[in-house]
Design an enzyme around this catalytic site. Structure first.
Site, PDB file in Angstrom:
ATOM      1  CG  HIS A 373       0.018  -4.730 -17.743  1.00 54.98           C
ATOM      2  ND1 HIS A 373      -0.546  -4.175 -16.622  1.00 54.98           N
ATOM      3  CD2 HIS A 373      -0.890  -5.599 -18.230  1.00 54.98           C
ATOM      4  CE1 HIS A 373      -1.737  -4.709 -16.429  1.00 54.98           C
ATOM      5  NE2 HIS A 373      -1.976  -5.570 -17.395  1.00 54.98           N
ATOM      6  NE  ARG A 565       9.703  -8.012  -7.685  1.00 56.63           N
ATOM      7  CZ  ARG A 565       9.610  -9.192  -8.283  1.00 56.63           C
ATOM      8  NH1 ARG A 565       8.447  -9.817  -8.341  1.00 56.63           N
ATOM      9  NH2 ARG A 565      10.670  -9.778  -8.815  1.00 56.63           N
ATOM     10  CB  THR A 672      -1.750  -0.309  -8.402  1.00 63.39           C
ATOM     11  OG1 THR A 672      -0.757  -1.323  -8.222  1.00 63.39           O
ATOM     12  CG2 THR A 672      -2.379  -0.435  -9.764  1.00 63.39           C
TER      13      THR A 672
HETATM   14  C1  LIG Z   1       0.250  -2.699  -4.988  1.00 59.29           C
HETATM   15  C2  LIG Z   1       1.354  -3.683  -4.939  1.00 59.29           C
HETATM   16  C3  LIG Z   1       2.380  -3.658  -5.892  1.00 59.29           C
HETATM   17  C4  LIG Z   1       2.448  -2.612  -6.985  1.00 59.29           C
HETATM   18  O1  LIG Z   1       3.184  -1.509  -6.487  1.00 59.29           O
HETATM   19  P1  LIG Z   1       3.730  -0.362  -7.462  1.00 59.29           P
HETATM   20  O2  LIG Z   1       4.213   0.673  -6.505  1.00 59.29           O
HETATM   21  O3  LIG Z   1       2.573   0.109  -8.273  1.00 59.29           O
HETATM   22  O4  LIG Z   1       4.827  -0.957  -8.255  1.00 59.29           O
HETATM   23  C5  LIG Z   1       3.381  -4.598  -5.807  1.00 59.29           C
HETATM   24  N1  LIG Z   1       3.387  -5.525  -4.843  1.00 59.29           N
HETATM   25  C6  LIG Z   1       2.436  -5.577  -3.890  1.00 59.29           C
HETATM   26  C7  LIG Z   1       2.518  -6.613  -2.828  1.00 59.29           C
HETATM   27  C8  LIG Z   1       1.386  -4.661  -3.907  1.00 59.29           C
HETATM   28  O5  LIG Z   1       0.427  -4.733  -2.966  1.00 59.29           O
END
Ligand SMILES: *Cc1c(COP(=O)(O)O)cnc(C)c1O
Length: 841
Positions: A373, A565, A672
């Site tokens: 990852h 984050r 994601t």
């Molecule tokens: C989708 C999601 C993430 C991942 O976000 P990225 O922008 O890909 O870092 C992190 N936290 C929550 C609560 C999410 O729904």
């Protein structure tokens, strides 16, 4: 079925339970409310109504879950165990109602209580058993596996405390414990009779069996019980219900027998706490390791309990013959966190079942598959050999043996190259020798995958290049995805409605069909509906931001959002520099062509990550200065949303116009969040990083706001990086830095942001913030231009949703299935559970 039939209890257990269908849902709700829970008034919070509804729906899940498991067992199906230290599930109620197609029945049943689903849902706590992307990916995967009718079981930890709750006090992050189980968790069913024993500490001894063979035995260990709690995972309208099995640690009764016998009864019982600590709390570090002993205990606890569980089921069905085990099982390791499973499977096969090493290794390397990852060095797990020796003595021996045999293979491939053996050894030598968990995972697996095309390419060309030279066929890419059920159908009903009006409802289960939307990108009537849906969603976010931040957003302004984050590589700092730049322009009266914006940021910082916490403070201070300046508010408003989590994202992504995906190229493995926004019609401003690249390819460069250095150029740029010169030559950046350095955002807290400022100005800034500033500002100007033409923007918005088909986790899971797991879908037609459609006919 007659009354009498319902009471027939066959010796072997229920053949068919009582009927639960459309006609009984209302009654079941009332029965659970009045009798299971013993309530008679619906309180303000509707907590008990939520519990009653959850139990009502769980009944329907349990029935299908039993049938799914029976089918897997009877048909001797090959199956996958998905091992993950994190499952960021969020709420379950709305998702279950959608997947079981119970919306109209639930609405009807709730009318008797004068309420509706949307209101009852608010009583559910998020299951926040994960940090961010990695944990949410696991949750999306479970939804897709069930929806594709694949026999996949999730294995994780039932943390008593999930991801901490974040509040903001005077601009600073404050963490509160997330006691998510306090009011009960109605979805789970425990199975204490299936508890497993997990060993810790003790020592290893040799013995010779009756055939004269030497064996090793792990003795005098301090065992901990792993008790399973099963959470049902419904597929989308297919009657399949898979299982997420979460382990809770408990003391064995003889845990402190010696003390007990010595008369220290209470002391012995109090010692139970030690065992129960293992699953007490989720470590809140995203993309970094902390090397704590308790964390290693968690990893081994999950790995051992899950492997034992799979082997127990195997032995129950097939006896002690493991020759066909690998044909029936895959263990997918979500990052290196459960990679110790490689050694644990070896241990159980060799020590407990007395298989030859080679036989056991053959089985292990045909069943393990590993997903990487991250390339961030601080996230690559290493555990000290001395800690292993103390905590997992037999596992250490097995890792040494794996390593010795592996290094022999390395020596064959690179004869005489001792350095190569040092580089590839599972043990990193040095003052304090360390076990490289990623290497253990690669050596023990038949598949190693990255999570986006660029990420996999960087893995095979960089970090794992020697392993790639050894075993090129092991490596493959599986670009991440997100489930379109939760992240479009459920969270964005107004958009879903108008999509379905055009292309039918089948896209929810077959997301490739979303491409048909492309036909309407130019349809003026459709544009009006599309814009109306967006405005409705923006109003919901306005309400949330007002309530949580006290900031007034305006649905007529552009909603510019970065939630994820907080990490330096994700560059929330670059975003805030742009915000300061806009503020600077407004104050100078340079608002020509500027589109009014509401900028929303949100995300948690790891509690020990000082720079990330400082960035949160900076965002809040900048927001405060901007929001209280009446001259600015017509053009710019800024808010930091506290406690970003799955439920918040369900309101955020449908309302977003502009998705900020601005990581330093080569650092974000996939992302994601970027996919959730795209599905909901947001446009992306982003770097060529992770899945952004594939998003841009899918939607077309003309529908994506690109900026920033490319991954292949980063090293060259770093070689002669001089941010001071860049700042001096860029009046916009110079002005922003001047505001920061003059203390404009920390008038009463001198020096507060010095670290942040010095980071930007450092020749060694790994994130290249100053380098990418100019192209970011230029791309943001393009955004304004595009947004000013609402027809053009709406076209691009529709095209983004229409092009998001391949970012469904259904696509990702189909590829895991095709290339790695080789599972066949379960039969979804011969289920005996009564469904809506059955009873309607
Ligand atoms: C989708 C999601 C993430 C991942 O976000 P990225 O922008 O890909 O870092 C992190 N936290 C929550 C609560 C999410 O729904």
């Amino acid at each position: 079925m007659t009354k009498q039939d319902e009471q027939v209890c066959v010796v072997k257990g229920w053949q068919a339970g009582p009927v639960i269908d459309e006609s009984t849902l209302s009654d079941d709700l009332t029965r659970h409310f009045y009798y299971t829970l013993g309530r008679d008034v619906v309180g303000e919070s509707q907590l008990y109504l939520y519990h009653a509804l959850a139990l009502t729906i769980r009944d329907r899940l349990v029935a299908r879950c039993r049938e799914t498991n029976q089918q897997i067992k009877q048909q001797k199906r090959r199956k996958t165990a998905y091992l993950s230290l994190e499952f960021l599930m969020g709420r379950a109620l709305g998702n279950a109602v959608l997947n079981l197609d119970l919306e109209s029945q639930v609405t009807k049943a709730l009318q008797a209580y004068c309420t509706e689903l949307e209101s009852v849902e608010q009583a559910e706590h998020d299951a926040g058993l994960g940090n961010g992307g990695l944990g949410r990916l696991a949750a999306c995967f479970l939804d897709s596996c069930a929806s594709l009718a694949l026999p996949v079981v999730g294995y994780g930890i039932r943390y008593e405390y999930g991801m901490f709750n974040q509040s903001i006090e005077e601009g600073n992050q404050v963490e509160q414990p997330d006691n998510w189980l306090r009011e009960g968790h109605p979805w789970e069913l425990s199975a204490p009779e299936q508890a497993k024993r997990v060993k810790f500490s003790g020592y290893v001894q040799s013995y010779t069996d009756k055939f004269g063979r030497e064996h090793r035995q792990w003795n005098s260990s301090q065992d901990v019980l792993a008790v399973p709690y099963d959470v049902p995972i419904p597929g989308y309208k297919n009657n399949i219900v898979n299982t997420l099995r979460l382990w809770k640690s408990e003391a064995t009764d003889e845990f402190n027998l010696t003390e007990f016998n010595a008369g220290s009864y209470s002391e012995a019982v109090a010692q139970k706490n030690l065992a129960e600590q293992i699953t007490m709390v989720l470590y809140p570090n995203d993309s970094s390791e902390n090397g704590k002993e308790l964390r290693l205990r968690q990893q081994y606890f999950l790995s051992s309990a899950s492997i034992q569980d799979v082997l127990t089921q195997w032995i129950e069905q097939y006896g002690n013959d493991f020759t066909e085990f690998a044909q029936h099982h895959v263990f997918q390791l979500n990052d290196t966190h459960p990679s110790i499973a490689v050694a644990e499977l070896m241990r159980i096969l060799v020590d407990d079942h007395e298989l030859d090493w080679d036989q056991a290794w053959n089985i292990t390397t045909k069943t393990m598959a590993y997903t990487n990852h991250t390339l961030l060095p601080e996230a690559l797990e290493k555990w000290s050999v001395s800690l292993f020796a103390k905590l997992l003595p037999r596992i250490l021996e097995i890792i040494y043996e794996i390593n010795a045999r592996f290094l022999a293979e390395v020596a064959m491939h690179w004869p005489g190259d001792v350095q190569k053996q040092r580089d590839l050894s599972l043990i990193e030598e040095g003052g304090e020798p360390q076990i490289r968990m990623a290497f253990l995972a690669i050596v023990g697996s038949y598949s190693v995958n990255g999570v986006a095309a660029l990420h996999t390419q960087l893995l095979t060309a960089g970090l794992f290049k020697d392993f790639y030279a050894l075993w090129p066929d092991k490596f493959n890419n599986k670009t991440n995805g997100v489930t379109p059920r939760r992240w479009l159908a459920y969270c964005n009903p107004s958009l879903s409605q108008i999509i379905s009006e055009k292309i039918g409802k089948d896209w929810i289960g077959d997301f490739a069909q979303i491409g048909q939307l492309r036909r309407y990108y130019d349809d003026p009537q459709f544009h009006i509906k599309w814009q109306q849906a967006k405005q409705q969603n923006k109003q919901r976010l306005v309400d949330l931001v007002k309530q949580r931040c006290g900031v007034e957003f305006d649905i007529n302004m552009l909603f510019d959002v970065q939630v994820k984050r907080i990490h330096e590589y994700k560059r929330q700092l670059l975003n805030i520099l742009h915000v300061i730049h806009l503020y600077d322009r407004i104050r100078r009266g340079d608002t020509q062509g500027m589109v009014p914006r509401c900028v929303l940021l949100g995300g948690k910082a790891a509690p020990g990550y000082m720079m990330a916490k400082k960035i949160i403070k900076l965002i809040n201070n900048v927001a405060e200065v901007i929001n209280k300046d009446p001259q600015v508010s017509a053009f710019l408003r800024v808010a930091f949303l506290p406690n970003y989590n799955v439920t918040a994202m369900e309101t955020i992504c449908p309302a977003t116009d502009l998705s900020e995906q601005v990581s330093t190229a080569g650092k974000e493995a996939s992302g994601t969040g970027n996919m959730k926004f795209m599905m909901n019609g947001a446009l992306t401003i982003g770097t060529l990083d992770g899945a952004n690249i594939e998003i841009r390819d899918a939607v077309g460069a003309e529908n994506f706001f690109l900026f920033g250095a490319q991954a292949e150029h980063i090293d060259d740029i770093k070689a002669h990086y001089n941010p001071s010169e860049i700042i001096a030559n860029n009046p916009d950046l110079n002005s922003v830095m001047h505001l920061l350095e003059s203390g404009h955002f920390n008038l009463f807290e001198p020096g507060l942001f010095d670290d942040v400022i010095n980071g930007i100005k450092s020749n060694n800034d790994p994130w290249l913030t100053a380098h990418d500033f100019a192209s970011y500002i230029a791309a943001q100007r393009d955004v304004d231009k595009a947004y000013a033409d609402q027809t053009y923007w709406t076209q691009m918005s529709i095209l983004n949703t229409a092009a998001s088909g391949s970012f469904s986790s259904d696509r990702t899971i189909s590829q895991y299935c095709e290339d790695i797991w080789h599972l066949t879908p379960l039969d979804t037609t011969h289920q005996t559970v009564k469904t809506n459609t059955d009873t309607k006919s």
